[in-house]
Design an enzyme around this catalytic site. Sequence first.
Site, PDB file in Angstrom:
ATOM      1  N   CYS A 199       0.805  -1.110  -0.087  1.00  0.00           N
ATOM      2  CA  CYS A 199      -0.131   0.155   0.071  1.00  0.00           C
ATOM      3  C   CYS A 199       0.887   1.320   0.056  1.00  0.00           C
ATOM      4  CB  CYS A 199      -0.865  -0.050   1.252  1.00  0.00           C
ATOM      5  SG  CYS A 199      -2.138  -1.326   1.000  1.00  0.00           S
ATOM      6  N   ASN A 232     -10.424   0.122   0.324  1.00  0.00           N
ATOM      7  CA  ASN A 232      -8.803   0.016   0.246  1.00  0.00           C
ATOM      8  C   ASN A 232      -8.333  -0.813  -1.180  1.00  0.00           C
ATOM      9  OD1 ASN A 232      -6.179  -0.288   0.596  1.00  0.00           O
ATOM     10  ND2 ASN A 232      -6.307  -1.529   2.506  1.00  0.00           N
ATOM     11  N   HIS A 250      -3.243   7.041   3.235  1.00  0.00           N
ATOM     12  CA  HIS A 250      -3.955   5.736   2.578  1.00  0.00           C
ATOM     13  C   HIS A 250      -5.201   5.362   3.242  1.00  0.00           C
ATOM     14  CE1 HIS A 250      -3.952   1.645   1.251  1.00  0.00           C
ATOM     15  NE2 HIS A 250      -3.825   1.303   2.379  1.00  0.00           N
TER      16      HIS A 250
END
Length: 324
Positions: A113, A281, A251
């Site tokens: 990520c 996500n 994020h």
Amino acid sequence: MYKAVISGVGSYLPAKRITNADLEQLVSLTDDWIVSRTGIKERRVSEDSEATSDLAYPAALEAVQNAGIDPADLDMIVVATETPDHILPPVACQIQHKLGCGHISALDVHSTCVGFLSALQIAEQYIKLGTHRHILVVGADTLTKITDYSDPYTSILFGDGAGAAVISRGGEAGGAGIISTLLRSDGECFGALFVPGGGSRYRASEEHKAKMVMDGSKIFKTAVNTMTSGSEEVLLNSGYTKKDVDWFIPHQANGRIIDAVARNLSVPEEKMIKTVRYLGNSCSATIPTALCMAVKDGRIKRGDTLLMTAFGAGAVWGAALVQY
């Protein structure tokens, strides 16, 4: 030394949506429970026929057009992804071909990520040294293809998408540009989020599935701590304070993680860019898609100072301070 400037942004999201109501048919969790624990209402999902490069290409093309350059002007392409179309070759080579660039360097970054920030740091170095003028950076993932929908606690989190930015050479001093980037890692947390099968350790099998496995409690604590510390460290390294930042782009792992980081950093809600409610996500795509959306809707304007921060499996984390 030259400035590395974000000259253009782009994004692409699959048309298909999976809502919490849809997931209620698969897992024993309600919409209210999912929203209260994750902040997510729905997420974008690629079709079976859509691969990561199919999402990355339109985002890349939009970023190039937004930068006001031609694909032929690009010197390099860096794609951050955990879900390439194939184990090899790189997605970046497919983007180079689809854009019709010259025979430039093209590579993938495997940094979970934090992938977009990793790719951004790579581009920053080449631009600042003066060897490259324009570098395309893409964050693209189709995490739903490695999501285990028999696991209620991971299946509710992940979505698909792609975001991109062109990093260009600016002036030698002053003006907008990347101020500082930071990347860190701690392999002790390796087992908190991983895909057991499909790599060189284990072939994909019933015992070792090519699907994500996660220790949610450990991930939550580590993500909050590292995204907080990474943000503080990049500010300290730059001589900036939190008051100097116009927009925070974290994020989009989980709404509660974002809220906890905001509390730790004393960031007001109105300064936080959040897309997790409707996109979930999407790994390396979350920061560039959030950036692009906020630029398009007019929140982020030229001259604004942005703090991006991310955490990912590995464990890896990072931050970037940028004057847009």
